[in-house]
Design an enzyme around this catalytic site. Structure first.
Site, PDB file in Angstrom:
ATOM      1  N   LYS A  16      -8.974  -9.259   5.084  1.00  0.00           N
ATOM      2  CA  LYS A  16      -8.731  -8.652   3.776  1.00  0.00           C
ATOM      3  C   LYS A  16      -9.921  -8.744   2.819  1.00  0.00           C
ATOM      4  O   LYS A  16     -10.060  -7.906   1.927  1.00  0.00           O
ATOM      5  CB  LYS A  16      -7.507  -9.310   3.131  1.00  0.00           C
ATOM      6  CG  LYS A  16      -6.213  -8.930   3.828  1.00  0.00           C
ATOM      7  CD  LYS A  16      -5.044  -9.698   3.259  1.00  0.00           C
ATOM      8  CE  LYS A  16      -3.998  -8.759   2.752  1.00  0.00           C
ATOM      9  NZ  LYS A  16      -2.737  -9.405   2.395  1.00  0.00           N
ATOM     10  N   ASP A  32      -0.823  -5.573  -2.741  1.00  0.00           N
ATOM     11  CA  ASP A  32      -0.032  -6.807  -2.700  1.00  0.00           C
ATOM     12  C   ASP A  32       0.517  -7.190  -4.080  1.00  0.00           C
ATOM     13  O   ASP A  32       1.645  -7.681  -4.188  1.00  0.00           O
ATOM     14  CB  ASP A  32      -0.857  -7.965  -2.130  1.00  0.00           C
ATOM     15  CG  ASP A  32      -1.063  -7.851  -0.623  1.00  0.00           C
ATOM     16  OD1 ASP A  32      -0.168  -7.344   0.072  1.00  0.00           O
ATOM     17  OD2 ASP A  32      -2.133  -8.276  -0.144  1.00  0.00           O
TER      18      ASP A  32
HETATM   19  O1  SKM Z   1      -0.836  -7.033   2.663  1.00  0.00           O
HETATM   20  C1  SKM Z   1       0.029  -6.974   3.771  1.00  0.00           C
HETATM   21  C2  SKM Z   1      -0.557  -6.045   4.819  1.00  0.00           C
HETATM   22  O2  SKM Z   1      -0.708  -4.757   4.278  1.00  0.00           O
HETATM   23  C3  SKM Z   1       0.365  -5.958   6.039  1.00  0.00           C
HETATM   24  C4  SKM Z   1       0.915  -7.256   6.454  1.00  0.00           C
HETATM   25  C5  SKM Z   1       1.532  -7.344   7.770  1.00  0.00           C
HETATM   26  O3  SKM Z   1       1.644  -6.312   8.452  1.00  0.00           O
HETATM   27  O4  SKM Z   1       1.926  -8.446   8.174  1.00  0.00           O
HETATM   28  C6  SKM Z   1       0.917  -8.355   5.636  1.00  0.00           C
HETATM   29  C7  SKM Z   1       0.234  -8.372   4.334  1.00  0.00           C
HETATM   30  O5  SKM Z   1      -1.028  -8.992   4.478  1.00  0.00           O
END
Ligand code: SKM
Length: 273
Positions: free
Chosen positions: A68, A105
């Site tokens: 991220k 988020d």
């Molecule tokens: O921010 C979210 C991400 O877009 C998707 C995600 C997931 O697929 O487990 C978890 C978070 O980090």
């Protein structure tokens, strides 16, 4: 013939991700042509794999741990939200070949809180966050934007909380983890942004004796849905909001951008996941 839109989620590991189930459910619900897959991407392959997905014609991707922060280096444009949070989770590939990075988020956190606790008043008093990792950064931004007067931050490694105070400023007060229960007395909103209480992780052990029954309490852990932290808060009479909705809501903006339909997050969505 135009290709059906494709999107996915990248991370490492990625097998646990609920995003393919969520987006797959929405695609069926709205009878849309499209595909959404989980793609494991190791750290040193990030740029090559993202450019490859772009070359394959993907409309966009969600990005999760551990990419991220590093994804920002590859992006041609980073939204103000993602810049403020210092991380991105939603990438859109534009028709003219640009990589646009955003963070949903903070939006997901706030949409979940408002849906789960409609009477929640951000201005009622301080919010207290357990944890100072990536999720806490998004939550601080969301709470500050909502007008919360003070954010009390506590983390097992205090220096990480101090660093967030330096970055996000005066509205943040740091308290020691071992004395966190004292500060609970002041908090009208309480958030667990650590992985404590998650299946397979250690328990959340901070005593909640001083938690106010009028507080709204939420957890970012969604497996299990009812964490020991939420159960303890509920036993005190608090309004509680589980963590699943944050995941569901953060997926909304990406789905809309890639597949052209703003999806609902409702009981049917929760049941389907
Ligand atoms: O921010 C979210 C991400 O877009 C998707 C995600 C997931 O697929 O487990 C978890 C978070 O980090």
């Amino acid at each position: 013939m135009t290709q059906k839109p494709r999107a996915g989620v990248i991370g490492n590991p990625i097998g646990h991700s609920l995003s393919p189930k969520l987006h797959g459910y929405w695609l069926r619900r709205y009878r849309l042509e499209g595909e959404y897959t989980a793609i494991q991407v190791v750290e040193d392959q990030l740029e090559a794999r993202v450019r490859d997905l772009q070359a394959q014609g993907f409309a966009g991707i969600n990005v999760t741990i551990p990419h991220k922060v590093n994804i920002l280096q590859i992006a041609d444009h980073v939204s103000d939200r993602a810049t403020l949070i210092g991380a991105a989770n939603t990438i859109t590939f534009t028709d003219d070949g640009r990589i646009m990075a955003d963070n949903t988020d903070a939006y997901g956190f706030m949409a979940n809180l408002k849906q789960g606790a409609p009477a929640w008043d951000p201005k009622a008093g301080p919010a207290m966050i357990f944890g100072a990792g990536g999720a806490a950064r998004a939550i601080i931004v969301a709470l500050a934007e909502a007008g919360v007067p003070e954010i009390i931050l506590t983390n097992r490694t205090r220096s990480k909380a101090d660093a967030l105070k330096n970055e996000f400023g005066q509205r943040v007060r740091v308290v020691d983890w071992v004395q966190a229960d004292i500060a609970l007395e002041d908090a009208t909103t309480v958030i667990n942004s650590t992985s404590l209480g998650m299946k397979g992780a250690a328990d959340f052990k901070v005593p909640l004796d001083r938690l106010q029954s009028s507080a709204t309490v939420t957890d970012i852990v969604y497996n299990p849905l009812r964490t020991p932290f939420l159960n303890a808060a509920e036993a005190k009479g608090c309004t509680t909001v589980d963590g699943l909705g944050m995941l569901l809501h953060q997926g909304v903006p990406g789905f809309e951008r890639w597949f052209g339909q703003r999806p609902q997050v409702d009981e049917d969505t929760r049941r389907a996941i």
